[in-house]
Design a protein around this motif. Structure first.
Motif: not given
Length: 364
Positions: A257-285
């Motif tokens: 159970t985790a929550i994480m927030a921050g400045d990604l310098n990347a948009t939600p639809w980008s591969t960068a955001a997708h990679d972050i979500a996938k690595a942590g098993g996270l769901t993007l708000m």
């Protein structure tokens, strides 16, 4: 030779026909130029959907909204020309591309899954997380401290915590005694995490990759939750891809159970955001909309900015709301998130326990 009379004016027929012919030739010559511009805008829009192939293509994806609007504007004048098929095709593609940024489509699998907001529970405590990119050289830090005092978040995630913020954040110590301030190799782009909820005993706090990720396990009325503050660097041609690669393991180590927030310098639809979500098993708000705008621009142009401040969660986190708040002197707007924890103990906050910092304290 004869004269033509139009609206009371007498025009020599050869002169009139010559002018009309030149105008038609000008319009005909202009059409291929418009088609060339349309093609030039459509190509980077298309390439942005293949960001997983190379980070340069992902950099194009961040400007998908802007490129889609440009393509649509360029396509409209061509609808009445011989390039009708090309114009309709480009216009449809622009609409579809734009829709992938507004949670209506998942074109080519390029978009991470997003969390829907949940209704607030009647029998559980609701907590607040305040995400802010402070701006390393912010000229109005009193606005930051005042916002914390007014919104009373349980935890605060901070980016660009430069050395100038050390003394300013000390004013929050009485209200937020639990904190992680990561080292800043460049004295500028560190992250920090402040909490008025205690960190769990015997759990270490962590900083990763030159102060770009802070993680602490916070005790929310008996529920243990990993809270993270993240700040990625700029995308290609800069080092964002390398930074993400280093953070994959720490992200994979986040608690269930985790929550994480921050400045990604990347948009939600980008591969960068997708990679972050996938690595942590996270769901993007769900995105709250553009949060970043070039600082000299007036705020009414915020719609043309980028939604690069984002929130991730997993496990028992239920996100109820998220909103952009007023400017604090940064080029980013703060985000306030309300959430609860499925397995949390039924406990209500003491409204008197709050951050009581004012602009006057800062100036003293």
């Amino acid at each position: 030779m004869r004269n033509i009379r139009i609206a009371g004016l007498t025009i020599n027929e050869p002169q009139f026909l010559g002018q009309s012919t030149r105008m038609n030739r000008g319009r005909i010559a202009f059409q291929p130029l418009m088609l060339l511009c349309l093609t030039a805008a459509t190509i980077p829009l298309l390439l942005g959907f293949f960001g997983s192939l190379h980070p340069a293509l992902d950099s194009l994806a961040h400007f998908r909204v802007h490129l889609a609007v440009i393509v649509a504007v360029l396509a409209l004048p061509l609808l009445t020309t011989t390039y009708l098929v090309q114009a309709i095709s480009a216009l449809v593609f622009a609409v579809v591309a734009f829709s992938t940024t507004t949670d209506t489509l998942n074109l080519l699998g390029s978009k991470p899954v997003k969390a829907a907001f949940e209704a607030k529970p009647a029998n559980q405590a609701v907590y607040r997380l305040l995400q802010m990119n402070l701006r390393f050289d912010n000229r109005t830090p009193e606005k930051v401290l005042s916002l914390v005092g007014r919104t009373k978040p349980d935890v605060v995630t901070l980016d660009e915590v430069s050395s100038m913020w050390d003394g300013k954040l000390d004013l929050l110590k009485s209200a937020y005694p639990y904190r992680v301030v990561c080292p800043r190799p460049n004295s500028v782009f560190g992250v920090a995490l402040l909490s008025r909820r205690p960190f769990t005993e015997n759990e270490e706090t962590h900083c990763f990759e030159r102060g770009s990720l802070a993680v602490a396990t916070v005790d929310f009325a008996g529920a243990k939750v990993d809270v993270g503050a993240i700040h990625l660097g700029w995308p290609w041609p800069f080092q964002q891809e390398r930074q993400i690669a280093i953070l994959l393991q720490p992200l994979a180590s986040l608690a269930p159970t985790a929550i994480m927030a921050g400045d990604l310098n990347a948009t939600p639809w980008s591969t960068a955001a997708h990679d972050i979500a996938k690595a942590g098993g996270l769901t993007l708000m769900h995105s709250v909309g553009p949060t970043w705008l070039f600082l000299p621009f007036p705020d009414f142009l915020r719609f043309a900015g980028l939604p690069i401040d984002n929130v991730f969660s997993k496990g028992d986190i239920l996100i109820h709301s998220a909103e952009r708040l007023e400017s604090i002197g940064s080029d980013h707007l703060p985000i306030l998130i309300e959430f609860s924890i499925k397995s949390g103990v039924d406990q209500h906050d003491d409204e008197n326990e709050t951050a009581t910092v004012s602009a006057e304290q800062l100036r003293s």
